[in-house]
Design an enzyme around this catalytic site. Sequence first.
Site, PDB file in Angstrom:
ATOM      1  N   SER B  95       0.835  -1.198   0.000  1.00 54.60           N
ATOM      2  CA  SER B  95       0.000   0.000   0.000  1.00 54.60           C
ATOM      3  C   SER B  95       0.878   1.259   0.000  1.00 54.60           C
ATOM      4  CB  SER B  95      -0.915  -0.074   1.225  1.00 54.60           C
ATOM      5  OG  SER B  95      -2.006   0.781   1.083  1.00 54.60           O
ATOM      6  N   ASP B 217      -9.385  -4.226  -6.429  1.00 54.29           N
ATOM      7  CA  ASP B 217      -8.782  -3.487  -5.318  1.00 54.29           C
ATOM      8  C   ASP B 217      -9.234  -2.034  -5.442  1.00 54.29           C
ATOM      9  OD1 ASP B 217      -7.269  -2.155  -3.483  1.00 54.29           O
ATOM     10  OD2 ASP B 217      -5.335  -2.984  -4.141  1.00 54.29           O
ATOM     11  N   HIS B 245      -7.463  -5.419  -1.068  1.00 52.13           N
ATOM     12  CA  HIS B 245      -6.239  -4.638  -1.001  1.00 52.13           C
ATOM     13  C   HIS B 245      -5.125  -5.325  -0.201  1.00 52.13           C
ATOM     14  CE1 HIS B 245      -3.806  -1.090  -1.326  1.00 52.13           C
ATOM     15  NE2 HIS B 245      -3.798  -0.869  -0.041  1.00 52.13           N
TER      16      HIS B 245
END
Lengths: 376, 265
Positions: B95, B217, B245
């Site tokens: 991320s 995602d 995610h």
Amino acid sequence: MTDDAGLLEETAEDLFEDAPCGYLTTRLDGTIVRVNRTFETWTGLRRVELLGRRRFQDLLAPGGRIYHETHYAPLLRMQGSVREIALELVRADGSRLAALVNSTLVTDASGRPRVIKTTVFDATDRRGYEQELLRARRREQEIAQHLQRSLLSGDLPATDGLEVAVAYRPAVAGIEVGGDWYDAFWLDDGESVGFVVGDVVGRGLEAAATMGQLRSALRALASTGLQPGPLLDALDGYARRHGVGQMTTLAYAELRLRTRRLRLACAGHPPPVLVAPGARPELLGEGRSLPLDAHAVRSARAEATLTLPAGAGVLLYTDGLIERRGRSLSDGLDRLLAEVASQDDQAPAALAPAVVHALHDPGHADDVCLLAVRIR
Amino acid sequence: MSAVARNNVVVDGRPDGRPMIFAHGFGCDQNMWRHVWPAFAGDHRVVLFDHVGAGGSDASAYDRERYGSLHGYADDVLEICRELDLHDVVFVGHSVSAMVGVLAAAAEPERFARLVLVGPSPRYIDDAGYTGGFSREDVEGLLAALDSNYLGWSSQMAPAIMGNGDRPDLGEELTNSFCRADPEIAAQFARVTFLSDNRADLSRVRTPSLVLQCSDDIIAPEPVGAYVARHLPESTLVHLEATGHCPNLSAPEETVAAIRAFLAA
């Protein structure tokens, strides 16, 4: 009895469909495979539109969707369950349902996750109440900050023969205002200035209010001609009588410009620093007594008097400047003296911010205040 | 304070193996890698850490200025590398930490051998000619969600969380503890994460990079992963079947296999 028996005949299906909470079963990716009637009623979304077509996270507002992906889903995977998460669901008509959501990860016999079971509680009233509490807390912080700023602003005395500067850095991590305060003002004789740096116990609105009371009391007492020692005695009496500012520490000094005579009294406060041209900075350790309202037995407060060399200055400060976790206080004082000595520009307007910047420890959650005075 | 203590660094695996740093994203802590790192412990020196303000890090080391941009987080990674004397590093960032790795590798290219970017996004907010997937209002919505969920952060819990309370009664693992964070820090980290724009930094990376793109995602949609792969000078884009995610949690085997294949190539 007959009535009770009738009630008990309710089927598990009824219990599921009309439970006082929304039920959802989803696949691991969030795709909804089952919902109950309560959920349909609350959201206005029909099961034909949901089953196999929408994911639970699709029903959240965009901000909540980010929260779901970054907190909810990972927590559910790591803990096997998540409780009491506040999320907003978007109803069919676009309005929001404030919900408290719990989920459990259901695993098969070998421990592999299979489905997610989720309950949704209508938390409209509770959310409204929580938001009121949050608003009230923010409001209190704003008032305290406003009060503190109004107490700490104002013109510092200055003439050809006198420079005064202050560097003030509020605690970084805290959301509440701290209890450090300073003040500098002309005395009624028109040729002396009084200056003070103090530290009130506590934080927030209460500390700011205490600070304001002590600051006013000290100014009033100073205008009567009381010298620093007796003045702190009188302030101590005020603190006791009115239950204000117990254990406050402060350093108060009066400087007569013509004679360069400095009178100083310290109530449980770190010792001021004398900065004289051509000499190493030194601590002024005389004139010390206990913090305000610190002891049942009162005795006259000590006061020190000295004549400043021409061009000399004095620094008053709060403990946030010298305290470090895991370091002794004398260590902090040594570092302060070394830092002051190392500064090329000893003019208060340059010295005060430079020293605060150099000694600033982001890991120390305390206010820092440094008041620097220099005479010609 | 050392970076190792500040960032709650945990070192595992083979001491003489190639160093492999795992950086967690916004929201949780190093536990995000619990199903991934063990697969590399046999032949790598595994380094796990928490960003300041997350997990077991020293929250008192949080500095609004330093962590006012992702560069502060990248500096932390570089400091950890220096303290542990790590070279030839494989950096795995999930991320927002994918961009932290990009910044670190651009700053000290000689230190990094490979970058693995899991669900990267160089900019979350839509811009002219660029679709990040979110608007500024969405970020405000996230801040509101954070505001309503101070996970495990009532004042009663805070002393234990800060590490200076002696509260054995709270038990080892507090509920929701993997995602606990100081509310003020979490809010600023959210802003820094979702309002940053690191598109221009991608072309500065010389390190061979793997972009792992999940299906469905919403945080890092497919066009964003493609954008990252297109703008990194030396990159490989791999699509995972994993949805959401966090493939490191939902599909660790697939994630491990993709990273292994990239490192072997």
